[in-house]
Design a protein around this motif. Structure first.
Motif, PDB file in Angstrom:
ATOM      1  N   MET A 112     -18.194  -6.779  14.883  1.00  0.00           N
ATOM      2  CA  MET A 112     -19.316  -5.865  15.508  1.00  0.00           C
ATOM      3  C   MET A 112     -19.626  -6.258  16.774  1.00  0.00           C
ATOM      4  N   PRO A 113     -19.976  -5.121  17.631  1.00  0.00           N
ATOM      5  CA  PRO A 113     -20.351  -5.498  18.985  1.00  0.00           C
ATOM      6  C   PRO A 113     -21.609  -6.002  19.161  1.00  0.00           C
ATOM      7  N   THR A 114     -21.967  -7.086  20.172  1.00  0.00           N
ATOM      8  CA  THR A 114     -23.307  -7.651  20.227  1.00  0.00           C
ATOM      9  C   THR A 114     -24.363  -6.371  20.807  1.00  0.00           C
ATOM     10  N   PRO A 115     -25.348  -6.412  20.104  1.00  0.00           N
ATOM     11  CA  PRO A 115     -26.450  -5.362  20.616  1.00  0.00           C
ATOM     12  C   PRO A 115     -27.302  -5.582  21.929  1.00  0.00           C
ATOM     13  N   ASP A 116     -27.268  -4.478  22.618  1.00  0.00           N
ATOM     14  CA  ASP A 116     -27.731  -4.431  24.026  1.00  0.00           C
ATOM     15  C   ASP A 116     -29.214  -5.171  23.844  1.00  0.00           C
ATOM     16  N   ARG A 117     -29.480  -5.827  25.028  1.00  0.00           N
ATOM     17  CA  ARG A 117     -30.636  -6.704  24.962  1.00  0.00           C
ATOM     18  C   ARG A 117     -31.688  -6.105  26.300  1.00  0.00           C
ATOM     19  N   THR A 118     -30.769  -5.304  27.042  1.00  0.00           N
ATOM     20  CA  THR A 118     -31.391  -4.591  28.253  1.00  0.00           C
ATOM     21  C   THR A 118     -30.882  -3.243  28.525  1.00  0.00           C
ATOM     22  N   SER A 119     -31.597  -2.472  29.334  1.00  0.00           N
ATOM     23  CA  SER A 119     -30.954  -1.063  29.706  1.00  0.00           C
ATOM     24  C   SER A 119     -31.014  -1.085  31.075  1.00  0.00           C
ATOM     25  N   LEU A 120     -30.400  -0.308  31.542  1.00  0.00           N
ATOM     26  CA  LEU A 120     -30.042   0.141  33.149  1.00  0.00           C
ATOM     27  C   LEU A 120     -31.608   0.405  33.916  1.00  0.00           C
ATOM     28  N   PRO A 121     -32.221   1.236  33.306  1.00  0.00           N
ATOM     29  CA  PRO A 121     -33.561   1.327  33.537  1.00  0.00           C
ATOM     30  C   PRO A 121     -34.240   0.135  33.900  1.00  0.00           C
ATOM     31  N   GLU A 122     -34.522  -0.747  32.767  1.00  0.00           N
ATOM     32  CA  GLU A 122     -35.032  -1.993  32.844  1.00  0.00           C
ATOM     33  C   GLU A 122     -34.562  -2.954  34.111  1.00  0.00           C
TER      34      GLU A 122
END
Length: 196
Positions: free
Chosen positions: A1-11
């Motif tokens: 299972m992939p690691t969840p994203d902790r941040t986004s490009l806008p952040e």
């Protein structure tokens, strides 16, 4: 299972802007941005290829933000072409004073650093071109917009650098310059000097 994203490009871009304004261009590092968004630096590279890519994204966001403010100012100014130019110039200056490092990134760094797309460049230039087109007509609008932008940018960089040392009212000087430019642009389009 992939690691969840902790941040986004806008952040990431917002954190980059905040760091740029707080600490300057030299202190804007991938490590500092990663700490700001709560991830490790290697995690940023999932969204941002390099520091140069981050700078380009910050420049793009800066142009989007400035354009939105310029558009709002021209709507409020109404149909008086001189007041439209005043509104655009005042917003341009206020933005630079509020976000001097972002403004400097866009208006003083080499194009390799802040290289917006042609579409973004055209869109962000439109409020100034429209404001001066109402004074000089569409045939001379680009040249007039470049003149106004060059004058305003020079004034703003001198002001931000603390170069106005002879006293006097800098606010009044800025308004005087904008009005003088508006008068000159009107005179150039009509062939007659404009009485003030």
């Amino acid at each position: 299972m992939p690691t969840p994203d902790r941040t986004s490009l806008p952040e990431i871009v917002t954190a980059g802007i905040d760091l740029l304004e707080a600490a300057g261009l030299d202190k804007l590092t991938m490590q500092a941005v990663a700490e700001r968004v709560g991830v490790r630096a290697p995690s940023l590279y999932k969204r941002v290829r390099s520091r140069d890519h981050l700078l380009a994204l910050i420049a793009e966001q800066t142009l989007h933000d400035l354009t939105a403010k310029l558009d709002a100012a021209t709507v409020r100014a109404g149909s008086d072409p001189r007041e439209n130019l005043r509104a655009v110039a005042r917003v341009f200056r206020a933005f630079a004073r509020r976000r001097p490092n972002s403004y400097g990134l866009v208006f003083s760094q080499p194009m390799e650093v802040a290289n917006p797309s042609e579409e973004l460049l055209a869109n962000s230039s439109r409020p100034v071109i429209d404001a001066v087109a109402a004074l000089v007509g569409p045939a001379d609008a680009l040249e007039a917009a470049r003149t106004v932008t060059a004058w305003a940018t020079g004034f703003i960089f001198l002001e931000l650098g603390g170069r106005f040392q002879l006293g006097g009212d800098v606010e009044r000087a800025f308004d005087y310059g904008v009005d003088l430019l508006a008068d000159a642009l009107l005179a150039s389009s009509s062939g007659h000097p404009v009485a003030r």
